[in-house]
Write a protein that holds these residues in place. Structure first.
Motif, PDB file in Angstrom:
ATOM      1  N   PRO A   1     -13.375   6.179   9.250  1.00 63.04           N
ATOM      2  CA  PRO A   1     -11.935   6.118   8.989  1.00 63.04           C
ATOM      3  C   PRO A   1     -11.109   6.898  10.004  1.00 63.04           C
ATOM      4  O   PRO A   1      -9.984   6.502  10.328  1.00 63.04           O
ATOM      5  CB  PRO A   1     -11.800   6.739   7.588  1.00 63.04           C
ATOM      6  CG  PRO A   1     -13.141   6.546   6.960  1.00 63.04           C
ATOM      7  CD  PRO A   1     -14.129   6.669   8.074  1.00 63.04           C
TER       8      PRO A   1
ATOM      9  N   LYS B   1       0.804  -1.220   0.000  1.00 64.36           N
ATOM     10  CA  LYS B   1       0.000   0.000   0.000  1.00 64.36           C
ATOM     11  C   LYS B   1       0.840   1.275   0.000  1.00 64.36           C
ATOM     12  O   LYS B   1       0.295   2.372   0.017  1.00 64.36           O
ATOM     13  CB  LYS B   1      -0.912   0.011   1.240  1.00 64.36           C
ATOM     14  CG  LYS B   1      -2.021  -1.027   1.220  1.00 64.36           C
ATOM     15  CD  LYS B   1      -3.107  -0.622   0.227  1.00 64.36           C
ATOM     16  CE  LYS B   1      -4.288  -1.559   0.292  1.00 64.36           C
ATOM     17  NZ  LYS B   1      -5.368  -1.154  -0.641  1.00 64.36           N
TER      18      LYS B   1
ATOM     19  N   ILE C   1     -16.568   1.943  11.424  1.00 65.83           N
ATOM     20  CA  ILE C   1     -17.137   2.483  10.195  1.00 65.83           C
ATOM     21  C   ILE C   1     -16.532   3.842   9.844  1.00 65.83           C
ATOM     22  O   ILE C   1     -16.576   4.279   8.699  1.00 65.83           O
ATOM     23  CB  ILE C   1     -18.676   2.590  10.333  1.00 65.83           C
ATOM     24  CG1 ILE C   1     -19.337   2.678   8.951  1.00 65.83           C
ATOM     25  CG2 ILE C   1     -19.075   3.752  11.251  1.00 65.83           C
ATOM     26  CD1 ILE C   1     -20.847   2.476   8.997  1.00 65.83           C
TER      27      ILE C   1
ATOM     28  N   VAL D   1     -11.425  -0.509   8.191  1.00 62.67           N
ATOM     29  CA  VAL D   1     -12.493   0.457   7.938  1.00 62.67           C
ATOM     30  C   VAL D   1     -13.628  -0.337   7.316  1.00 62.67           C
ATOM     31  O   VAL D   1     -13.517  -0.850   6.202  1.00 62.67           O
ATOM     32  CB  VAL D   1     -12.049   1.571   6.965  1.00 62.67           C
ATOM     33  CG1 VAL D   1     -13.203   2.553   6.740  1.00 62.67           C
ATOM     34  CG2 VAL D   1     -10.834   2.304   7.506  1.00 62.67           C
ATOM     35  N   GLY D   2     -14.713  -0.485   8.042  1.00 64.01           N
ATOM     36  CA  GLY D   2     -15.811  -1.297   7.539  1.00 64.01           C
ATOM     37  C   GLY D   2     -16.989  -1.302   8.492  1.00 64.01           C
ATOM     38  O   GLY D   2     -17.039  -0.534   9.452  1.00 64.01           O
ATOM     39  N   ASN D   3     -17.918  -2.179   8.224  1.00 59.80           N
ATOM     40  CA  ASN D   3     -19.142  -2.282   9.005  1.00 59.80           C
ATOM     41  C   ASN D   3     -19.266  -3.701   9.539  1.00 59.80           C
ATOM     42  O   ASN D   3     -19.433  -4.653   8.774  1.00 59.80           O
ATOM     43  CB  ASN D   3     -20.355  -1.930   8.124  1.00 59.80           C
ATOM     44  CG  ASN D   3     -21.632  -1.795   8.911  1.00 59.80           C
ATOM     45  OD1 ASN D   3     -21.897  -2.559   9.836  1.00 59.80           O
ATOM     46  ND2 ASN D   3     -22.455  -0.817   8.533  1.00 59.80           N
TER      47      ASN D   3
ATOM     48  N   GLU E   1     -19.077  -5.444   5.568  1.00 56.94           N
ATOM     49  CA  GLU E   1     -18.368  -4.664   4.535  1.00 56.94           C
ATOM     50  C   GLU E   1     -16.975  -4.304   5.052  1.00 56.94           C
ATOM     51  O   GLU E   1     -16.812  -3.896   6.198  1.00 56.94           O
ATOM     52  CB  GLU E   1     -19.147  -3.388   4.232  1.00 56.94           C
ATOM     53  CG  GLU E   1     -18.429  -2.456   3.257  1.00 56.94           C
ATOM     54  CD  GLU E   1     -19.069  -1.069   3.201  1.00 56.94           C
ATOM     55  OE1 GLU E   1     -18.626  -0.261   2.372  1.00 56.94           O
ATOM     56  OE2 GLU E   1     -19.994  -0.806   3.995  1.00 56.94           O
ATOM     57  N   GLU E   2     -15.968  -4.434   4.196  1.00 55.78           N
ATOM     58  CA  GLU E   2     -14.590  -4.071   4.533  1.00 55.78           C
ATOM     59  C   GLU E   2     -14.022  -3.206   3.414  1.00 55.78           C
ATOM     60  O   GLU E   2     -13.966  -3.637   2.264  1.00 55.78           O
ATOM     61  CB  GLU E   2     -13.731  -5.322   4.735  1.00 55.78           C
ATOM     62  CG  GLU E   2     -14.182  -6.191   5.900  1.00 55.78           C
ATOM     63  CD  GLU E   2     -13.284  -7.399   6.125  1.00 55.78           C
ATOM     64  OE1 GLU E   2     -12.278  -7.534   5.389  1.00 55.78           O
ATOM     65  OE2 GLU E   2     -13.578  -8.190   7.039  1.00 55.78           O
ATOM     66  N   ARG E   3     -13.597  -1.976   3.762  1.00 54.12           N
ATOM     67  CA  ARG E   3     -13.122  -1.050   2.734  1.00 54.12           C
ATOM     68  C   ARG E   3     -11.604  -0.851   2.748  1.00 54.12           C
ATOM     69  O   ARG E   3     -10.998  -0.640   1.701  1.00 54.12           O
ATOM     70  CB  ARG E   3     -13.823   0.308   2.904  1.00 54.12           C
ATOM     71  CG  ARG E   3     -15.333   0.236   2.754  1.00 54.12           C
ATOM     72  CD  ARG E   3     -15.944   1.611   2.526  1.00 54.12           C
ATOM     73  NE  ARG E   3     -15.665   2.540   3.593  1.00 54.12           N
ATOM     74  CZ  ARG E   3     -16.373   2.637   4.726  1.00 54.12           C
ATOM     75  NH1 ARG E   3     -17.391   1.814   4.934  1.00 54.12           N
ATOM     76  NH2 ARG E   3     -16.078   3.524   5.649  1.00 54.12           N
ATOM     77  N   GLU E   4     -11.013  -0.883   3.929  1.00 51.86           N
ATOM     78  CA  GLU E   4      -9.563  -0.702   4.039  1.00 51.86           C
ATOM     79  C   GLU E   4      -9.027  -1.574   5.162  1.00 51.86           C
ATOM     80  O   GLU E   4      -9.721  -1.795   6.162  1.00 51.86           O
ATOM     81  CB  GLU E   4      -9.210   0.758   4.359  1.00 51.86           C
ATOM     82  CG  GLU E   4      -9.174   1.707   3.200  1.00 51.86           C
ATOM     83  CD  GLU E   4      -8.607   3.055   3.642  1.00 51.86           C
ATOM     84  OE1 GLU E   4      -7.377   3.252   3.533  1.00 51.86           O
ATOM     85  OE2 GLU E   4      -9.393   3.894   4.108  1.00 51.86           O
ATOM     86  N   HIS E   5      -7.782  -2.032   4.996  1.00 50.88           N
ATOM     87  CA  HIS E   5      -7.127  -2.809   6.042  1.00 50.88           C
ATOM     88  C   HIS E   5      -5.812  -2.122   6.423  1.00 50.88           C
ATOM     89  O   HIS E   5      -5.013  -1.776   5.544  1.00 50.88           O
ATOM     90  CB  HIS E   5      -6.838  -4.238   5.573  1.00 50.88           C
ATOM     91  CG  HIS E   5      -8.072  -5.048   5.336  1.00 50.88           C
ATOM     92  ND1 HIS E   5      -8.846  -4.920   4.201  1.00 50.88           N
ATOM     93  CD2 HIS E   5      -8.679  -5.990   6.096  1.00 50.88           C
ATOM     94  CE1 HIS E   5      -9.878  -5.745   4.270  1.00 50.88           C
ATOM     95  NE2 HIS E   5      -9.803  -6.411   5.404  1.00 50.88           N
TER      96      HIS E   5
END
Length: 217
Positions: free
Chosen positions: A174, A44, A172, A195-197, A202-206
């Motif tokens: 960031p 990243k 949820i 970053v998720g729910n 839901e997973e948007r960033e690790h």
């Protein structure tokens, strides 16, 4: 109050008249998270370095030079004691938002709850002997108070949480993830902060802490 927490508040307020305080604090936390991530997460690095530079471009030189001073105070504050420093700063700056329900748990309450969760030392050591480590999942991590308290309770038992604890933490927001990631990284807690729910999965960033990467988790 931890003197370094007070100094973080003072430094942010010293330029708060020029910038929105909420954005200034949020950007500091993200910059700190990006810097720590880029030291270990090579996959990243390019993307996060570009994000770092984009944030920095929005500030004059005086403010940019202030960010490392704030970071140094955070480092020293967590060296002095393991607690939710950034969550405390968030409240000291009066940034908590009733509409979002962003009220971080007082650290004393977090530590009491962590003690109840871990149980006695014998039980903790027995679980570690069975699988080698303890795991924890925090579905609404905020700034990370519960996880920090958990690590501190384990440490007080004479158990090295840096080797025998792994955390998966989710939020949820960031901004909350950045705060938690910075503090977990500086306390060398092996963790994946997402970053998720937690309800919808839901997973948007690790965000992988240095202890997670260097420890081979």
């Amino acid at each position: 109050m931890n003197p370094h927490r007070k100094e973080v508040v003072r430094l942010i307020q010293s330029v708060g008249y020029r910038h929105d305080t909420y954005k200034l604090f949020s950007d500091f936390c993200e910059l700190a998270a990006l810097s720590l991530s880029n030291a270990v997460d090579l996959r990243k690095r390019e993307e996060r370095e570009a994000r770092y530079l984009a944030i920095v471009k929005g500030y004059e030189r005086e403010v940019v030079e202030l960010f490392p001073r704030i970071f140094a105070e955070v480092v020293m504050g967590l060296e002095l004691e393991a607690f939710d420093l950034l969550g405390g700063v968030f409240h000291d700056l009066e940034l908590h938002n009733k509409q979002r329900g962003q009220f971080f748990t007082p650290f004393e309450v977090s530590r009491m709850m962590a003690s109840m969760i871990v149980g006695d030392e014998a039980g903790a050591r027995r679980r570690i002997e069975q699988r080698g480590y303890l795991t924890a999942c925090e579905p609404a991590v905020g700034a990370g108070a519960m996880v920090i308290a958990l690590a501190d309770v384990i440490r007080s038992m004479g158990i090295n949480y840096q080797r025998h604890l792994h955390v998966t933490a989710i939020d949820i927001d960031p901004r909350a993830v950045h705060m938690a990631y910075v503090q977990f990284s500086l306390l060398h807690i092996p963790a994946v902060v997402v970053v998720g729910n937690a309800l919808t999965l839901e997973e948007r960033e690790h965000w992988f802490t240095p202890a997670h990467v260097l420890g081979g988790w």
